[in-house]
Design an enzyme around this catalytic site. Structure first.
Site, PDB file in Angstrom:
ATOM      1  N   ASP A   1      57.851  -8.951 -41.201  1.00 30.50           N
ATOM      2  CA  ASP A   1      58.353 -10.085 -39.796  1.00 30.50           C
ATOM      3  C   ASP A   1      56.610  -9.991 -39.114  1.00 30.50           C
ATOM      4  OD1 ASP A   1      59.786 -10.128 -37.948  1.00 30.50           O
ATOM      5  OD2 ASP A   1      59.015  -9.607 -36.651  1.00 30.50           O
TER       6      ASP A   1
ATOM      7  N   GLU B   1      52.022   1.395 -56.944  1.00 33.74           N
ATOM      8  CA  GLU B   1      52.652   2.130 -57.889  1.00 33.74           C
ATOM      9  C   GLU B   1      54.300   2.884 -57.966  1.00 33.74           C
ATOM     10  OE1 GLU B   1      51.834   5.619 -53.999  1.00 33.74           O
ATOM     11  OE2 GLU B   1      50.100   4.317 -53.885  1.00 33.74           O
TER      12      GLU B   1
END
Ligand code: GLC
Ligand code: CA
Length: 518
Positions: free
Chosen positions: A192, A223
């Site tokens: 956002d 990851e």
């Protein structure tokens, strides 16, 4: 699905409060969403993006987050969220959630701590006197005074205090929040107000610090693998915009130029070309967005004399020819689905819902409305609960009543127009010519023939947009006033009936070349 599923995905935006109500309190929730997952599967979407589902006082529809590691009780529980993620995955649907890093809620633990103890204020923007005369994006001043005399900064509502991204706690906190949800199986984040995090004497839009934040977030996402970071980046400057999409930053960002573009051939062609020119060199797939929970619904917008969207001038109540708008929204949907990259569908677009412009003032909840002193109607008109079935409100938004008590279920949190009886999912499901079936057919064909890749423009009249995609499929949109010829081949889908083999105005057709199998 591949690690790069997001490059060509069709992503459905669920505004949870207005999607489906599972417990009859008039507010959409996880139980409602879970009960409608097969609807989304049948629609043919690859992923769902949910607006914030965190505990929140709802001063801004959940964009005032009190706790980033839990679920708003009105929506359900963390266990239900986990069950929902598992069920979506079972159906091969990815789950993207919203993260709100620019600001928090005055009800968050950190802000309460800051109020109680002046020494704990550095995670926010507290000052003895306001540093500047910034205005809140929702109207009114961007600074609010607390009881002991200090002031804090909020770019949005006063209930949404801005974080201080110069404080390392804030960095650690958000990296941890990303992991919290990645560990629970979430496939990505919509970020956002992604360009607003840093503040300086010069302003707050697009300051350089943000890029280090997103490089770090990208490392975290990488990851896990196969996860996506999507930026809400409203920046007119394409070069600045593209910096968010460098290979070690965000994966994609919303194309607000396309969303805001008027229904005009030259403007659309320019936006498409500019989008491709911005994305291609950095290898990021474009996104195609017509609508979301902040903007006027396309059916209404495309029926007006001015078909552009602008936050400042929402043109609320401007006369709209809804039949024309509906026809254009159908044509625009097939255009957006055919362009290379990913496509977004905001809930209700697939039903052809218009903006609800006659909501009574007293039911409006968007802080934009109150903070502008009523001059800006705000965004409630595109957030009205979905009509699922039946002949009158609540149109199946709540659970099917099994007892008398349930029959007394609360009305939807915003009233639905009576005229939506023709637009329910149920009414449209059996009608081959409906918007719902246009979306279903379009998304099904898109899966095999469109999505990620490149585009080649075909020669055409200036008011016709015509291009082919890697699969050979041609997409032709007529924005002119007279029927246009189609390329040779088989029309596999069109947004409206053809006129003696030609494409009428405000219509899009998809054509496969002669001899192709698909
Ligand atoms: C974004 C959201 C909007 C929200 C604002 C503040 O623009 O899309 O709904 O009000 O940020 O969080
Ligand atoms: Ca509910």
């Amino acid at each position: 699905m591949s690690q790069t599923w997001w490059r060509g995905a069709a992503i459905y935006q669920v505004y949870l409060r207005s999607f489906a109500d599972g417990n009859g309190d008039g507010i959409g929730d996880l139980a409602g969403l879970r009960s409608r997952l097969t609807y989304l599967k049948d629609l043919g979407v690859d992923a769902i993006w949910l607006n914030p589902w965190y505990p929140s006082p709802m001063a801004d529809g959940g964009y005032d987050v009190a706790d980033y590691r839990d679920i708003e009780p009105v929506f359900g529980t963390l266990e239900e969220a986990e069950a929902f993620i598992a069920e979506a995955h079972e159906l091969d649907i990815k789950v993207i959630i919203d993260v709100v890093p620019n600001h928090s809620s005055t009800e968050s633990a950190w802000f309460k701590e800051a109020l109680a103890d002046r020494r704990a204020r550095d995670r926010f923007w507290f000052r003895d006197e306001p540093d500047n005369d910034w205005r809140s994006i929702f109207g009114g001043p961007a600074w609010t005074q607390v009881a002991d005399g200090q002031w804090y900064l909020h770019l949005f509502a006063p209930e949404q205090p801005d974080f201080n991204w110069d404080n390392p706690d804030v960095h650690r906190e958000f990296e941890d929040v990303l992991r919290f949800w990645f560990d629970r199986g979430v496939d990505g984040f919509r970020i956002d107000s992604a360009a607003l995090l840093f503040k300086s004497a010069d302003g707050y839009e697009d300051l350089d610090g943000v890029h280090d934040v997103y490089r770090r977030w990208r490392e975290v996402a990488d990851e896990y693998g196969g996860r996506v970071l999507i930026g809400e980046v409203w920046l007119p400057d394409q070069e600045r915009f593209a910096r968010y999409l460098r290979p070690d930053e965000l994966h994609t960002a919303f194309n607000f130029d396309f969303l805001s573009c008027p229904w005009e051939p030259a403007a659309l062609r320019r936006v498409i070309d500019l989008t491709l020119a911005t994305h291609t060199p950095i290898g990021a797939p474009p996104t195609w967005v017509l609508s979301n929970h902040d903007v006027t619904r396309p059916v209404t917008r495309y029926g007006r004399a001015d078909t552009a969207f602008e936050h400042g001038g929402r043109l609320h109540g401007a006369p709209s020819d809804l039949e024309l708008g509906y026809r254009r929204a159908r044509a625009a949907a097939l255009l957006a689905m055919a362009l290379p990259g990913s496509v977004y569908v905001y809930q209700g677009e697939e039903l052809g819902l218009p903006e609800v412009e006659d909501l009574p003032d007293e039911v409006r909840q968007d802080p934009m409305y109150a903070r502008s002193g009523g001059t800006n109607p705000g965004r409630d008109g595109c957030r009205v609960p979905l009509p699922w079935s039946g002949d009158g409100p609540p149109f199946g938004f709540g659970p099917v009543p099994r007892t008398d008590a349930e029959a007394g279920a609360a009305a939807p949190w915003l009233p639905q127009p009576e005229s939506w009886r023709k637009l329910t999912a149920e009414a449209q499901a059996g009608d081959l010519g409906s918007m719902l079936n246009l979306y279903r057919s379009g998304l099904a064909l898109r899966r095999d023939l469109l999505g990620d890749g490149t585009l080649t423009w075909l020669p055409s009249a200036a008011d016709v947009l015509a291009f082919t995609r890697d699969s050979g499929l041609a997409c032709v949109t007529n924005l002119g006033r007279t029927p246009a010829p189609l390329p040779p081949g088989r029309v596999v889908l069109s947004s409206g009936p053809l006129d003696e083999g030609e494409l009428p105005p405000d219509t899009t057709a998809w054509v496969l070349p002669p001899g192709s199998e698909a």
